[in-house]
Every structure is written in structure tokens, then in C-alpha cells.
Design an enzyme around this catalytic site. Structure first.
Site, short mmCIF file in Angstrom:
data_model
loop_
_atom_site.label_atom_id
_atom_site.label_comp_id
_atom_site.label_asym_id
_atom_site.label_seq_id
_atom_site.Cartn_x
_atom_site.Cartn_y
_atom_site.Cartn_z
N SER A 576 85.09 50.63 17.21
CA SER A 576 86.73 50.90 17.20
C SER A 576 86.93 52.03 16.40
O SER A 576 86.17 52.67 15.56
CB SER A 576 87.28 49.75 16.63
OG SER A 576 88.66 50.29 16.35
N TYR A 589 89.80 43.80 9.31
CA TYR A 589 89.20 44.16 10.39
C TYR A 589 88.32 45.79 10.38
O TYR A 589 87.47 45.87 10.76
CB TYR A 589 90.44 44.40 11.43
CG TYR A 589 90.10 44.88 12.95
CD1 TYR A 589 89.29 44.29 13.82
CD2 TYR A 589 90.56 46.26 13.34
CE1 TYR A 589 88.94 44.54 15.20
CE2 TYR A 589 90.10 46.80 14.47
CZ TYR A 589 89.57 46.03 15.34
OH TYR A 589 89.20 46.78 16.71
#
Ligand SMILES: [Zn+2]
Length: 699
Positions: A576, A589
Site C-alpha cells: 500500500s 495498518y
């Protein structure tokens, strides 16, 4: 003792109600599909059917006799109307006037297009003269196991007359072609009452005055052969059992160990896909006393050995004292010996104009007590090769039970394998796709990016195993992709990437399904958002478990397979933007995503010497189709930006440098690039697919 495969009679499936009102070509199609629906009648792609029909000539308006015959390629079971060639019978008969004799029979194939009726683009097959010259309106040519068992017996002529009397004749082995067509014509002229003929080492011809009569004769004749074997072949199969059968789970465990190693040893020229078959017919053969001697004789029907190579490789494995380590250690030498034997066969049999030697590796690997493994350029070919060898096993079982089984003479086999017409067919095949023969496993395969990735890889010819925890989505994704690309190309496994056992068993299923692994796309994920003081330990661990540990577990398993396969490997992580660019309110995250990226770099270092590449794609804000974005994450993000959820896509687009939305297909394209040979010299890299974000520029 006969297995149910040979024991059961064929049913007569002809339905007068259905056939009523059909034209003759429609009845031919109907009959062909009925015959092809049972593999005991004919093997996949084998055999053909025809009808001689009066049609109006498009030029003269006169009624002319036209041969409708299954064209080149395809399978009678699934053929449609466009699968038949149509040829003028008077022109086919006229060809006899220019035939120069058996040495020149191959040139007759070049004249067949001149006989085409009504500009039908379907190419006529090599078997066309066989149908044309049988002076009967409806002709079936099938490859039934029970008939080939007679045809491949040492005394096949005697057996044929014993079973069928004068009703069915017999012709000695002759390669299919123009000359055999003339032989069939002569046979019919000399035996006007015969209903068919057995072709030595090959198969069956039957005929009738109507489509129904031809069909019923074919079924009746095969059933008579089946019944005869039932009464005559009563001894133990293949001379009796000399080795134990392992339990199903043990058979699968052994196959999973053997398949990637064999695959690595035979995939240097082209990547191959595997198939495992441990059906009863196979187990009876691979545990029998006759395994080695019968396997060495090779197959009989030309269709059989074209798909299975002249003979199989019997793997050195003793199910009475199973030691797979020894077997694995011996495989390189066993495979090298097979290749040397094949090269010697090529040298012995080649002719001045023979095409160059093709891949010398075995297609069929027989493992005593375990089953049969086949490898070919794609899954469908590997699966049908296995089906063909099962046909061959049935033939050997019948023939060796009532007589002595004989394979096709080596030179005849070679002449068919290296037939110039066969070579021309191979040359006409389209160039393989960029990922043909490659096997990929995609975690999170049922979600947006995962499914788009599977789709992209399959578009390039790869076989894909979809791994996901969402059973419903998994089923839907598999159905969608198998409808689009064919059921042979896709499998699915339920896999929780945080469970060591689930990961091991999921990769094991992938090995059993396709025989190896080339590409791992680690994509299964989640996203959460919370201020650090509100991040519970459970939430922190959940991110770490799925993203960091999950990526570790699947990579470790892929590395183990890659190392046993010894053919390199390819790992692509879907990380990501947040793995590079810190973001407030999502520390668990972001940290886990950063761990993924660093893991990829470590693995790139470790794998390089074994040609294992590891790269990363960094998406950002892929909303469409994403399961991550359907949950509370979307609301949390919208709340963080103080906007409505449906404003998010526009928000992300405007935030990007290129002012573009990022879709799952965009990520899939980058994954395909990294998974393919186009990026053969890249490892340890990150490709951002985020429409431009200065914060995540790599440095
Ligand atoms: Zn045939």
C-alpha cells in the site's frame, strides 16, 4: 474380474421423438454428440462420423451428393454444425484418377480443399477419404476401448471373427490416409453384407442406411465386445496385484511431493502443467505384476500415443516400503534416462525429411501404489493425456486378459508422431500466450484486486488458484473465471492466511491441482483506522496477523515449493501507499504494510540465487470492487475527511497528481508485469500505482 468401466453395457440413447423433423445433417450432429458423450465409445477428440446427403448446388441449382464429415480438430461429443466439412462426392471420387500410389498418399490431403462444397471454411481431416470411399450413406469411426482391446491383441483377426463372425471384417494396421480409404472401399465391395470392420491396432468402422441404423450398429457392436470380455476375461486384472495401494491421503501426499520436482526437471523448454489421476483403473494397473512389461510396450491406437508419447515413465517407488526421499533423489537420473531413450528412438526411426526432435520428456508418469501423473503444456492437455492413458490401460487390460497385448510397431508410431502433416498442424498452432503453462496462486483472490489479477493472469494463459476465506465470493469468482477461460484453468481453496495449517494445505491443494507453482500474488488484506490511543491490542494484532504474518506464511510456503521445483519463482506483494507514506489515525495498518514491504526486500535478497524474484505493487485508494472498502473503513475514512462516503472516490482522484481514479485492473496490470518475463531482470522493486502521490515516491 472387470471394473465397472468395461463391465457396463452402453445404453441406446437414440430418441425418435427428438430425431423427428431433423434434416440429415442435423441427425448426423445428433448421432455424433450421442456417441461422443461416452468415453467408452470414443476418446476425447478421437473418431469421426459422416453422412452422404443430397444438397442443392449453389451454382447450378442441381441436386448433388455431398459428404458431411467431422472436420479437422474438435470432438464428436461437443461438435456443432460448423465442425463438419462438406465436400462434393463426385470430386472426391475423381481424386482416384490422380492418385499416384501409397508413397504419395500425403499429397492427396492437398486436394481435399478443391472438393469443398458451398465454401465451407472447416478444413477436411486426414480421415475424410475413409468416410468418402465407404459406399454407405452413414459411417461411424470410433475408438472404443473394448474394440481396440481386440484390435491390439496378437491374434486380433481371429478374435474378430470369433466374436462377430462375418458381420464385422478385419483389416491389418494401416496408417489413416488415402490408401486406407481405398482399402475400406474394396472391403465393402467384397463384403456387401458386412456391417463394419475392425482396424488392427486402431479402432472400428461401422455403417448403416440411416443415421439411426448407423448409431445402433455402433452401440450394438461395442456392446457385443464388452459382453465377450465379460465372459472371457475373468482372471485377475493384469495378471494380479503385486504391490499394495496406499490410502487416498497418502497417495495425494506422495503426488504433492513428486509433482513439483518432476515439473522442475522437465520444464526447461516450456512451462508445464500437471494432472493427477488415482482412479481405480489406474490403481489396478500401477499395482499389478504386469506394470513394467506392459508399460514398456507403449500404447496402440494412434490417438493414444500422440497424446501420451510412445511410452510412460514408471517412477521407482515401492509402496510396500514407501520412501519418497529416495524416489525424489532418483528422479533426475530417471528423467535423463527417459530423454536419452527417446532421443535414441528418434535417431533409430527418423527419415531424411523428418521434423526436428520434439520435447523428449515423458508425458505420463506411473507411480506404483499411488497413481498416474501427467504433464503437458496446459491443464486441458495434461488432463486429456491422462484420459487417453486410461483408455490405453483399458485396452491393455482387455488384450492381455484374453491374448497377448501388442503395441504399435516403433517405426509406425514414429511415422505418425513425426508425420509431416502432423508437423504442419503444429506449425499452424497460435503462438503460446506469455504466461502459458505458468501456475499462480492469488490470496484474497475473490476480492476486487485479487479477482482482477486472476483475470489478467488467465488472459495471458496462466492457471490460477484463488485463495480466500469468503466461501461465497470464492465460488462466484471461480464460476465467473471458469466460464470465461475454461474450467481447466482455475481452482479455488479456502485459505485463512494467518493459519499455518490452512496455508500449508491450500498450497498442497494447488500442487495437486496443477503440479507446481510459479507465481504467488500475496494480496489478502484488511484495513482499519483508529487513533493510536484507541487502537486495542486485538486490532493491532489483527493487522499484524493478516498483513505481516499472513504475507510471511504464504511466502514461506511458496519458497519451499520454488526450491523443490528448482525453476525459479515469482512473488508479488500487494502492499500500500501507506507502507511508505505515514498516515494519521491508522498506525496499525501502516506499520503492518511497512513490514510487508521490508519482508519483500529481505525475500528478494534470499531468493535471488535461486532465480526467485520478489517485487511489490503499491496501490492507493482502489475503491471499486474492494471488500476492504465496503466495511467501516470507508465510513471511517469519509468521517476523517468530513465528507459523504460517495464523495470519497472523487476526493481521492482530486488528491492524486494525475487526477485519475485507480481501479483494480490498473493494479492487476502492474502485477502482471512483475509476474511475467517482461520484468525478468527486476527484483526488490516497488511499483506505485496510485495516480501519483509525492509522499510515496520511492527513494
Ligand atoms: Zn481413428
Amino acid at each position: 474380474m472387470l471394473d465397472k468401466h468395461q463391465g457396463a453395457r452402453l445404453a441406446n440413447l437414440w430418441d425418435d421423438g427428438k430425431a423427428a423433423g431433423m434434416t440429415e445433417p442435423e441427425k448426423l450432429l445428433y448421432r455424433s454428440n450421442l456417441l461422443g458423450s461416452d468415453k467408452r465409445i470414443t476418446n476425447y477428440g478421437g473418431g469421426n462420423t459422416s453422412a452422404k446427403v443430397m444438397e442443392k448446388d449453389p451454382l447450378t441449382g442441381e441436386m448433388v451428393e455431398v459428404l458431411w464429415v467431422k472436420g479437422s480438430g474438435g470432438d464428436v461429443g461437443t461438435i456443432k454444425m460448423d465442425g463438419f466439412s462438406t465436400l462434393y462426392m463426385d470430386k472426391l471420387r475423381a481424386l482416384k484418377g490422380i492418385y499416384r500410389g501409397v508413397e504419395f498418399e500425403d499429397e492427396m490431403v492437398g486436394y481435399l480443399p478443391h472438393c469443398t462444397f458451398n465454401l465451407n471454411p472447416r478444413a477436411a481431416s486426414i480421415d475424410t477419404p475413409l468416410h468418402a470411399y465407404v459406399p454407405k450413406p452413414h459411417v461411424d469411426h470410433m475408438h472404443p476401448d473394448a474394440i481396440i482391446a481386440i484390435a491390439a491383441s496378437k491374434n486380433s483377426r481371429e478374435l474378430t471373427s470369433k466374436i462377430f463372425g462375418d458381420e464385422i471384417g478385419w483389416l491389418p494396421w494401416k496408417r489413416p490416409g488415402y490408401e486406407l480409404g481405398l482399402w475400406l472401399e474394396k472391403f465393402c465391395q467384397e463384403n456387401p453384407d458386412a456391417r463394419g470392420v475392425v482396424l488392427e491396432s486402431h479402432g472400428l468402422f461401422t455403417w448403416g442406411d440411416t443415421a439411426k441404423e448407423a448409431y445402433e450398429t455402433t452401440i450394438e457392436i461395442i456392446n457385443r465386445a464388452i459382453a465377450w470380455f465379460e465372459t472371457e476375461n475373468t482372471g485377475p486384472a493384469f495378471g494380479g496385484r503385486s504391490k499394495p495401494v496406499l490410502a487416498a491421503a497418502d497417495r495425494a501426499a506422495i503426488a504433492k511431493k513428486l509433482m513439483p520436482v518432476i515439473r522442475g526437471l522437465i520444464s526447461a523448454g516450456e512451462s508445464k502443467v500437471g494432472h493427477f489421476d488415482d482412479s481405480q483403473a489406474v490403481l489396478d494397473f500401477v499395482t499389478s505384476t504386469s506394470l513394467e512389461p506392459l508399460a514398456a510396450l507403449g500404447t496402440s491406437c494412434p490417438d493414444h500415443f500422440l497424446r501420451t508419447k510412445i511410452r510412460p515413465l514408471v517412477v521407482d517407488f515401492d509402496p510396500a516400503q514407501p520412501d519418497v526421499g529416495n524416489t525424489l533423489a532418483g528422479l533426475p537420473e530417471a528423467i535423463a534416462t527417459y530423454r536419452a531413450d527417446y532421443a535414441a528412438y528418434y535417431e533409430r526411426c527418423k527419415r531424411a525429411d523428418s521434423p526436428a526432435m520434439r520435447d523428449p520428456n515423458a508425458v505420463v508418469y506411473l507411480v506404483p501404489g499411488v497413481g498416474m501423473i501427467t504433464f503437458a503444456k496446459d491443464k486441458a492437455t495434461a488432463r486429456t493425456s491422462a484420459e487417453f492413458y486410461v483408455n490405453a490401460i483399458n485396452v491393455m487390460r482387455g488384450a492381455s486378459g484374453v491374448s497377448t497385448y501388442v503395441g504399435l510397431p516403433e517405426q509406425e508410431a514414429f511415422d505418425i508422431e513425426y508425420w509431416l502433416l502432423e508437423e504442419a498442424k503444429l506449425q499452424r498452432m497460435p503462438k503460446p500466450k506469455s504466461l502459458a503453462g505458468r501456475i499462480a496462486l492469488v490470496t484474497g483472490g475473490a476480492g476486487g484486486i485479487g479477482k482482477a489479477t486472476a483475470n489478467r493472469l488467465m488472459q495471458e494463459g496462466a492457471c490460477v488458484v484463488l485463495a480466500d476465506i469468503d466461501e461465497t465470493a470464492l465460488e462466484a469468482a471461480q464460476t465467473e473465471l471458469s466460464t470465461r477461460y475454461g474450467k481447466d484453468f482455475v481452482r479455488s481453496v479456502n485459505m485463512n492466511v494467518t493459519s499455518e495449517a490452512a496455508v500449508e494445505s491450500g498450497f498442497g491443494d494447488a500442487l495437486l491441482a496443477f503440479g507446481g507453482l510459479d507465481i504467488l500474488v500475496s494480496n489478502a488484506g484488511l484495513a482499519t483506522s483508529a487513533a493510536v490511543e484507541d487502537t486495542t491490542l486485538a486490532l493491532w494484532n489483527k493487522n499484524m496477523d493478516i498483513l505481516a504474518t499472513g504475507y510471511f506464511l504464504v511466502s514461506r510456503e511458496a519458497f519451499r515449493i520454488f526450491r523443490s521445483q528448482k525453476a525459479g519463482g515469482n512473488v508479488v506483494f500487494v502492499a500500500s501507499k501507506n507502507g511508505l507514506a505515514a498516515s494519521p489515525g491508522a498506525s496499525a495498518y501502516c506499520t503492518a504494510k511497512a513490514a510487508e514491504i521490508h519482508l519483500a526486500r529481505c525475500l528478494a535478497l534470499e531468493g535471488a540465487s535461486a532465480q526467485i524474484r520478489v517485487n511489490v505493487v503499491n496501490p492507493d485508494a482502489v475503491l471499486r470492487g474492494s471488500k476492504i472498502w465496503t466495511g467501516e473503513w470507508k465510513e471511517q475514512r469519509a468521517a476523517a475527511y468530513k465528507m459523504d462516503v460517495d464523495e470519497l472516490e472523487a476526493h481521492y482522484r482530486e488528491r492524486s497528481m494525475l487526477k485519475l481514479s485507480v481501479f483494480p485492473e490498473d493494479i492487476a496490470e502492474a502485477i502482471y508485469f512483475l509476474a511475467s518475463d517482461m520484468s525478468a531482470k527486476s527484483t526488490g522493486n516497488i511499483v506505485n500505482v496510485d495516480a501519483g502521490n509525492a509522499q510515496s515516491f520511492t527513494r
